[in-house]
Design a protein around this motif. Structure first.
Motif, PDB file in Angstrom:
ATOM      1  N   ASN A  42       0.764  -1.205   0.089  1.00 58.52           N
ATOM      2  CA  ASN A  42      -0.033   0.087   0.022  1.00 58.52           C
ATOM      3  C   ASN A  42       0.887   1.156  -0.007  1.00 58.52           C
ATOM      4  O   ASN A  42       0.794   2.156   0.610  1.00 58.52           O
ATOM      5  CB  ASN A  42      -0.813   0.023   1.287  1.00 58.52           C
ATOM      6  N   THR A  43       1.859   1.296  -0.854  1.00 57.38           N
ATOM      7  CA  THR A  43       3.008   2.284  -1.104  1.00 57.38           C
ATOM      8  C   THR A  43       2.655   3.566  -2.072  1.00 57.38           C
ATOM      9  O   THR A  43       1.981   3.465  -2.939  1.00 57.38           O
ATOM     10  CB  THR A  43       4.281   1.440  -1.475  1.00 57.38           C
ATOM     11  N   PHE A  44       3.410   4.470  -1.598  1.00 53.54           N
ATOM     12  CA  PHE A  44       3.230   5.810  -2.201  1.00 53.54           C
ATOM     13  C   PHE A  44       4.490   6.426  -2.217  1.00 53.54           C
ATOM     14  O   PHE A  44       5.421   6.389  -1.160  1.00 53.54           O
ATOM     15  CB  PHE A  44       2.215   6.897  -1.428  1.00 53.54           C
ATOM     16  N   SER A  45       4.964   6.849  -3.461  1.00 53.00           N
ATOM     17  CA  SER A  45       6.175   7.652  -3.550  1.00 53.00           C
ATOM     18  C   SER A  45       5.757   9.243  -3.075  1.00 53.00           C
ATOM     19  O   SER A  45       4.599   9.650  -3.690  1.00 53.00           O
ATOM     20  CB  SER A  45       6.777   7.479  -4.848  1.00 53.00           C
ATOM     21  N   ILE A  46       6.355   9.590  -2.303  1.00 47.33           N
ATOM     22  CA  ILE A  46       6.373  10.981  -1.923  1.00 47.33           C
ATOM     23  C   ILE A  46       7.203  12.012  -2.358  1.00 47.33           C
ATOM     24  O   ILE A  46       8.388  11.975  -2.346  1.00 47.33           O
ATOM     25  CB  ILE A  46       6.394  11.218  -0.424  1.00 47.33           C
ATOM     26  N   ALA A  47       6.793  13.054  -3.475  1.00 41.70           N
ATOM     27  CA  ALA A  47       7.606  13.942  -3.813  1.00 41.70           C
ATOM     28  C   ALA A  47       8.132  15.047  -2.962  1.00 41.70           C
ATOM     29  O   ALA A  47       7.210  15.301  -2.331  1.00 41.70           O
ATOM     30  CB  ALA A  47       6.900  14.559  -5.006  1.00 41.70           C
ATOM     31  N   PRO A  48       9.026  15.803  -2.975  1.00 37.15           N
ATOM     32  CA  PRO A  48       9.543  16.836  -2.298  1.00 37.15           C
ATOM     33  C   PRO A  48       8.415  18.064  -2.069  1.00 37.15           C
ATOM     34  O   PRO A  48       8.300  18.667  -1.239  1.00 37.15           O
ATOM     35  CB  PRO A  48      10.473  17.666  -2.848  1.00 37.15           C
ATOM     36  N   THR A  49       7.244  17.962  -3.122  1.00 41.76           N
ATOM     37  CA  THR A  49       6.113  18.848  -3.019  1.00 41.76           C
ATOM     38  C   THR A  49       5.114  18.488  -2.222  1.00 41.76           C
ATOM     39  O   THR A  49       4.266  19.245  -1.972  1.00 41.76           O
ATOM     40  CB  THR A  49       5.638  19.131  -4.510  1.00 41.76           C
ATOM     41  N   GLY A  50       5.315  17.151  -1.875  1.00 44.90           N
ATOM     42  CA  GLY A  50       4.232  16.668  -1.056  1.00 44.90           C
ATOM     43  C   GLY A  50       3.183  15.727  -1.935  1.00 44.90           C
ATOM     44  O   GLY A  50       2.252  15.022  -1.239  1.00 44.90           O
ATOM     45  N   ASP A  51       3.570  15.861  -3.184  1.00 44.90           N
ATOM     46  CA  ASP A  51       2.474  14.934  -4.189  1.00 44.90           C
ATOM     47  C   ASP A  51       2.737  13.581  -3.794  1.00 44.90           C
ATOM     48  O   ASP A  51       3.782  13.143  -3.754  1.00 44.90           O
ATOM     49  CB  ASP A  51       2.805  15.405  -5.525  1.00 44.90           C
ATOM     50  N   ARG A  52       1.800  12.625  -3.766  1.00 43.90           N
ATOM     51  CA  ARG A  52       1.704  11.275  -3.697  1.00 43.90           C
ATOM     52  C   ARG A  52       1.383  10.527  -4.851  1.00 43.90           C
ATOM     53  O   ARG A  52       0.587  10.782  -5.680  1.00 43.90           O
ATOM     54  CB  ARG A  52       0.746  10.756  -2.688  1.00 43.90           C
ATOM     55  N   LEU A  53       2.452   9.511  -5.259  1.00 41.50           N
ATOM     56  CA  LEU A  53       2.032   8.742  -6.343  1.00 41.50           C
ATOM     57  C   LEU A  53       2.090   7.171  -6.071  1.00 41.50           C
ATOM     58  O   LEU A  53       3.075   6.669  -5.260  1.00 41.50           O
ATOM     59  CB  LEU A  53       3.298   8.692  -7.474  1.00 41.50           C
ATOM     60  N   ALA A  54       0.809   6.319  -6.424  1.00 42.63           N
ATOM     61  CA  ALA A  54       0.762   4.969  -5.879  1.00 42.63           C
ATOM     62  C   ALA A  54       1.893   4.246  -6.401  1.00 42.63           C
ATOM     63  O   ALA A  54       2.104   4.457  -7.881  1.00 42.63           O
ATOM     64  CB  ALA A  54      -0.666   4.500  -6.224  1.00 42.63           C
ATOM     65  N   VAL A  55       2.336   3.398  -5.758  1.00 42.07           N
ATOM     66  CA  VAL A  55       3.249   2.414  -6.267  1.00 42.07           C
ATOM     67  C   VAL A  55       2.387   0.853  -6.189  1.00 42.07           C
ATOM     68  O   VAL A  55       2.058   0.432  -5.484  1.00 42.07           O
ATOM     69  CB  VAL A  55       4.611   2.167  -5.318  1.00 42.07           C
TER      70      VAL A  55
END
Length: 74
Positions: A42-55
């Motif tokens: 149930n993983t998300f990549s977190i960008a420096p801007t706080g945006d989340r992208l599901a993995v």
């Protein structure tokens, strides 16, 4: 797998934010670990801007690359 890390054993199935030595960040539920890896789902990549992208699927993080990890309280 050997379960020698008492704190990790107690935290299994908890949600964590992992920051790697490359400053990449991933959030997920700890489902397994060993001396070399953390496995999260149930993983998300977190960008420096706080945006989340599901993995998709379980995600393996090399333990030696993790600068720190912190529990996320929900």
């Amino acid at each position: 797998m050997a379960r020698t890390d008492r704190l990790l054993r107690d935290a299994e199935r908890g949600r964590f934010l992992f920051t790697l030595d490359t400053e990449e960040a991933f959030e997920g539920v700890l489902i397994d670990w060993d001396e070399a890896h953390f496995v999260i789902d149930n993983t998300f990549s977190i960008a420096p801007t706080g945006d989340r992208l599901a993995v998709d699927g379980p995600f393996w993080l090399p333990r030696h690359r993790v600068k720190y990890h912190q529990a996320i309280r929900t």
